[in-house]
Design a protein around this motif. Sequence first.
Motif, mmCIF file in Angstrom:
data_model
loop_
_atom_site.group_PDB
_atom_site.id
_atom_site.type_symbol
_atom_site.label_atom_id
_atom_site.label_comp_id
_atom_site.label_asym_id
_atom_site.label_seq_id
_atom_site.Cartn_x
_atom_site.Cartn_y
_atom_site.Cartn_z
ATOM 1 N N ASP A 1 -68.238 -42.989 -43.504
ATOM 2 C CA ASP A 1 -68.372 -44.075 -42.521
ATOM 3 C C ASP A 1 -66.992 -44.418 -41.976
ATOM 4 O O ASP A 1 -66.332 -45.357 -42.448
ATOM 5 C CB ASP A 1 -69.012 -45.307 -43.165
ATOM 6 N N PRO A 2 -66.515 -43.671 -40.971
ATOM 7 C CA PRO A 2 -65.156 -43.873 -40.442
ATOM 8 C C PRO A 2 -64.909 -45.271 -39.898
ATOM 9 O O PRO A 2 -63.815 -45.823 -40.081
ATOM 10 C CB PRO A 2 -65.050 -42.815 -39.333
ATOM 11 N N MET A 3 -65.891 -45.849 -39.241
ATOM 12 C CA MET A 3 -65.688 -47.142 -38.602
ATOM 13 C C MET A 3 -65.414 -48.241 -39.624
ATOM 14 O O MET A 3 -64.601 -49.134 -39.396
ATOM 15 C CB MET A 3 -66.911 -47.507 -37.752
ATOM 16 N N ILE A 4 -66.106 -48.188 -40.755
ATOM 17 C CA ILE A 4 -65.929 -49.217 -41.775
ATOM 18 C C ILE A 4 -64.852 -48.831 -42.776
ATOM 19 O O ILE A 4 -63.933 -49.603 -43.068
ATOM 20 C CB ILE A 4 -67.258 -49.478 -42.518
ATOM 21 N N ASN A 5 -64.934 -47.617 -43.277
ATOM 22 C CA ASN A 5 -64.045 -47.207 -44.366
ATOM 23 C C ASN A 5 -62.669 -46.730 -43.907
ATOM 24 O O ASN A 5 -61.725 -46.724 -44.698
ATOM 25 C CB ASN A 5 -64.713 -46.120 -45.201
ATOM 26 N N GLY A 6 -62.570 -46.327 -42.637
ATOM 27 C CA GLY A 6 -61.285 -45.854 -42.145
ATOM 28 C C GLY A 6 -60.207 -46.910 -42.271
ATOM 29 O O GLY A 6 -59.129 -46.679 -42.845
ATOM 30 N N LYS B 1 -60.409 -49.725 -43.989
ATOM 31 C CA LYS B 1 -60.359 -50.292 -45.332
ATOM 32 C C LYS B 1 -59.614 -49.401 -46.329
ATOM 33 O O LYS B 1 -58.912 -49.897 -47.218
ATOM 34 C CB LYS B 1 -61.793 -50.540 -45.827
ATOM 35 N N LEU B 2 -59.752 -48.090 -46.178
ATOM 36 C CA LEU B 2 -59.244 -47.180 -47.201
ATOM 37 C C LEU B 2 -57.990 -46.397 -46.813
ATOM 38 O O LEU B 2 -57.363 -45.786 -47.678
ATOM 39 C CB LEU B 2 -60.344 -46.183 -47.595
ATOM 40 N N SER B 3 -57.626 -46.383 -45.546
ATOM 41 C CA SER B 3 -56.458 -45.600 -45.139
ATOM 42 C C SER B 3 -55.184 -46.073 -45.823
ATOM 43 O O SER B 3 -54.406 -45.269 -46.360
ATOM 44 C CB SER B 3 -56.291 -45.651 -43.617
#
Length: 213
Positions: A125-130, A132-134
């Motif tokens: 889920d790039p939109m949410i996790n991008g 948050k996790l980058s």
Amino acid sequence: MTKLITVIAIFIFTLASAQEQQVPTGGQFEQGMGKAFGLWKEGTSSEASDLFERIAAAEPSKWLPNYYVALVNTTAAFGTKEKEQISLLLTKAQKALDVEMGKEQNNAELYVLQAMINTAWIVYDPMINGQKLSGPTMGLYAKAEAIAPNNPRVVFSKAEFEIGGAKFWGQDTKPMCMQIDKAIALFATFKPETAFAPSWGLDRALEAQKNCK
């Protein structure tokens, strides 16, 4: 951004295929690990994961079985598009890795693998996790680098992850490409501590080097 992260995932997905093991003959641990690697090489990742998991339960003092439970499931997650399956695989990977992270916080290979799991969630889920996790993922690579600055997987994986971000933001990738060159040189002299210790990454680094040029 989705396309960019997917490109990163394709690179990471094939890392484990380069894990060359010279399987020693000997005790049950060596035989079990050799059999598990054989199953993984044959493409039966679920069976390989199950065997690594059984070995981990029987050999709680050894970190490598759980490491490979996590690695097998993480690479499998990169190879599927089914959201539910990806979630199950990454949850299993995280559970196995958490066991070893709870025992040892000075192992660079574990931090690199955690960064890979994070990247898989970004793909999920790039939109949410991008967003948050980058940042946390870069933090993991920084920890790994502080522990083992000359580990080729640390140098290469960090550079590859940074290249993805640099391309997305239109930044110069030359510094990261220089790090990939450094990683390739480190692979030439790197010697795994044991027959089953991580040794993957050179093939992907060479391909990344070509893309840099």
